[in-house]
Design an enzyme around this catalytic site. Sequence first.
Site, PDB file in Angstrom:
ATOM      1  N   SER A  63      39.416 104.090  -7.437  1.00 40.58           N
ATOM      2  CA  SER A  63      37.946 103.424  -7.126  1.00 40.58           C
ATOM      3  C   SER A  63      37.425 102.375  -7.639  1.00 40.58           C
ATOM      4  O   SER A  63      36.378 101.915  -7.366  1.00 40.58           O
ATOM      5  CB  SER A  63      37.114 104.902  -7.592  1.00 40.58           C
ATOM      6  OG  SER A  63      37.132 105.836  -6.364  1.00 40.58           O
ATOM      7  N   LYS A  66      36.804  99.880  -5.313  1.00 37.29           N
ATOM      8  CA  LYS A  66      35.338  99.567  -4.469  1.00 37.29           C
ATOM      9  C   LYS A  66      34.471  98.500  -4.916  1.00 37.29           C
ATOM     10  O   LYS A  66      33.606  97.876  -4.330  1.00 37.29           O
ATOM     11  CB  LYS A  66      34.668 100.947  -4.924  1.00 37.29           C
ATOM     12  CG  LYS A  66      35.408 102.374  -4.110  1.00 37.29           C
ATOM     13  CD  LYS A  66      34.741 103.361  -4.510  1.00 37.29           C
ATOM     14  CE  LYS A  66      35.413 104.767  -3.739  1.00 37.29           C
ATOM     15  NZ  LYS A  66      35.237 105.887  -4.556  1.00 37.29           N
ATOM     16  N   TYR A 188      40.763 101.720   3.427  1.00 39.20           N
ATOM     17  CA  TYR A 188      40.254 102.372   2.464  1.00 39.20           C
ATOM     18  C   TYR A 188      41.408 102.951   1.383  1.00 39.20           C
ATOM     19  O   TYR A 188      41.489 102.604   0.263  1.00 39.20           O
ATOM     20  CB  TYR A 188      39.240 103.402   2.622  1.00 39.20           C
ATOM     21  CG  TYR A 188      38.832 104.296   1.501  1.00 39.20           C
ATOM     22  CD1 TYR A 188      38.093 103.694   0.677  1.00 39.20           C
ATOM     23  CD2 TYR A 188      39.504 105.373   1.238  1.00 39.20           C
ATOM     24  CE1 TYR A 188      37.374 104.673  -0.483  1.00 39.20           C
ATOM     25  CE2 TYR A 188      38.931 106.283   0.133  1.00 39.20           C
ATOM     26  CZ  TYR A 188      38.167 105.770  -0.754  1.00 39.20           C
ATOM     27  OH  TYR A 188      37.759 106.593  -1.786  1.00 39.20           O
ATOM     28  N   TYR A 239      29.416 108.251 -10.740  1.00 38.70           N
ATOM     29  CA  TYR A 239      29.111 109.217  -9.823  1.00 38.70           C
ATOM     30  C   TYR A 239      28.280 110.129 -10.806  1.00 38.70           C
ATOM     31  O   TYR A 239      27.219 109.616 -11.483  1.00 38.70           O
ATOM     32  CB  TYR A 239      30.312 109.973  -9.554  1.00 38.70           C
ATOM     33  CG  TYR A 239      31.410 108.990  -9.057  1.00 38.70           C
ATOM     34  CD1 TYR A 239      31.369 108.254  -8.002  1.00 38.70           C
ATOM     35  CD2 TYR A 239      32.740 108.822  -9.850  1.00 38.70           C
ATOM     36  CE1 TYR A 239      32.187 107.501  -7.582  1.00 38.70           C
ATOM     37  CE2 TYR A 239      33.677 108.145  -9.386  1.00 38.70           C
ATOM     38  CZ  TYR A 239      33.191 107.308  -8.500  1.00 38.70           C
ATOM     39  OH  TYR A 239      34.264 106.441  -8.205  1.00 38.70           O
ATOM     40  N   VAL A 257      40.275 107.540 -10.357  1.00 39.43           N
ATOM     41  CA  VAL A 257      40.957 108.717 -10.764  1.00 39.43           C
ATOM     42  C   VAL A 257      42.485 108.420 -11.147  1.00 39.43           C
ATOM     43  O   VAL A 257      43.217 109.324 -11.460  1.00 39.43           O
ATOM     44  CB  VAL A 257      41.091 109.740  -9.604  1.00 39.43           C
ATOM     45  CG1 VAL A 257      39.711 110.391  -9.276  1.00 39.43           C
ATOM     46  CG2 VAL A 257      41.687 109.063  -8.281  1.00 39.43           C
TER      47      VAL A 257
HETATM   48  O1  DON Z   1      39.126 108.775  -2.054  1.00 33.19           O
HETATM   49  C1  DON Z   1      39.715 109.000  -3.049  1.00 33.19           C
HETATM   50  O2  DON Z   1      39.583 110.271  -3.291  1.00 33.19           O
HETATM   51  C2  DON Z   1      40.431 108.298  -4.173  1.00 33.19           C
HETATM   52  N1  DON Z   1      41.192 107.267  -3.459  1.00 33.19           N
HETATM   53  C3  DON Z   1      39.612 107.547  -4.884  1.00 33.19           C
HETATM   54  C4  DON Z   1      38.634 108.487  -5.761  1.00 33.19           C
HETATM   55  C5  DON Z   1      38.385 107.924  -7.174  1.00 33.19           C
HETATM   56  O3  DON Z   1      39.060 107.323  -7.717  1.00 33.19           O
HETATM   57  C6  DON Z   1      37.122 108.428  -7.743  1.00 33.19           C
HETATM   58  N2  DON Z   1      36.780 107.819  -9.167  1.00 33.19           N
HETATM   59  N3  DON Z   1      36.841 108.425 -10.216  1.00 33.19           N
END
Ligand code: DON
Length: 303
Positions: A63, A66, A188, A239, A257
């Site tokens: 993420s 983003k 994405y 978040y 993540v």
């Molecule tokens: O869409 C997802 O679930 C992952 N590609 C990214 C989620 C993420 O990194 C949330 N961050 N802490």
Amino acid sequence: MDYQKIIEEVKETICREPAYSKPADYIPELSKIDPYKFGVHLQLIDGKSFSKGDFNEHFSIQSISKVFSLSLAYSILGEKIWDRVDVEPSGDPFNSLVQLEYEKGIPRNPLINAGALVISDMLISELENPLEDFLAFVRKISGDTLINFDLKVAQSEWEHSWRNAALTNLMKSFGNIQNNVDEVLNFYFHQCALSMSCKQLAKAFLLFARRGLAPDLERILSISQSKRINAVMQTCGFYDEAGEFSFRVGLPGKSGVGGGIAAVLPGEYSIAVWSPRLNKNGNSCLGMKFLELFTTKTEYSVF
Ligand code: DON
């Protein structure tokens, strides 16, 4: 300020923390990482840098990407992007569906999954070769042509894409996704699968510490745009833990993540830290702890 000494002291302290928690496993490819990896790279705007541990090793930035897609869309479309995505903290997990139904397909902010999916949709409409052009943008702001996507991670996310597919379909039903849903998901998943080291990430985040200037001094974002991206990171970058990060660390930043966190002190430095074990909100446990002690010891933050 003796940054190297502070980095070493803080790393020593956090390594004594109990070994709780584990890396993300809902994207199976991410669970293969050694949970005890740890790296940090601090990049000052005057060119000096300080690092420790596995700071040159590539990991999945997830993420954190983003912020890059938001920056590219903002630089192309300007304020129009805010017609389709809001700037309010969500107070919900990154992949939550609940607010989207109440708020008629307009995501709370560009740093939750729903918001990033709308930004992906904008980029697909605007770019001639969306993935290549996005990659070129990240390489440009990092000043590093070796950055690439990890295709295994992108594939792994495709195979477990139910929630992101649900978010995209729901937004499409409200008219806030213009392109084909699979095309949006594909973009994405690749952006999240960017593989970068702490050093490369800190260099890329220098863009927000230098108020919109790339390493070659080209202006990528206006000063106002750079301020706004930092503001959105400060309020929405973690978040349902954005308040906690602000309270403990006091810097704008973004987590992923994969266990990475990148943060900036505008006008001074950018910093990236990586430790794959996550807390229940999907943010790196030791990464947060490191940054909390770092800004406490340096007595320096945006507040
Ligand atoms: O869409 C997802 O679930 C992952 N590609 C990214 C989620 C993420 O990194 C949330 N961050 N802490």
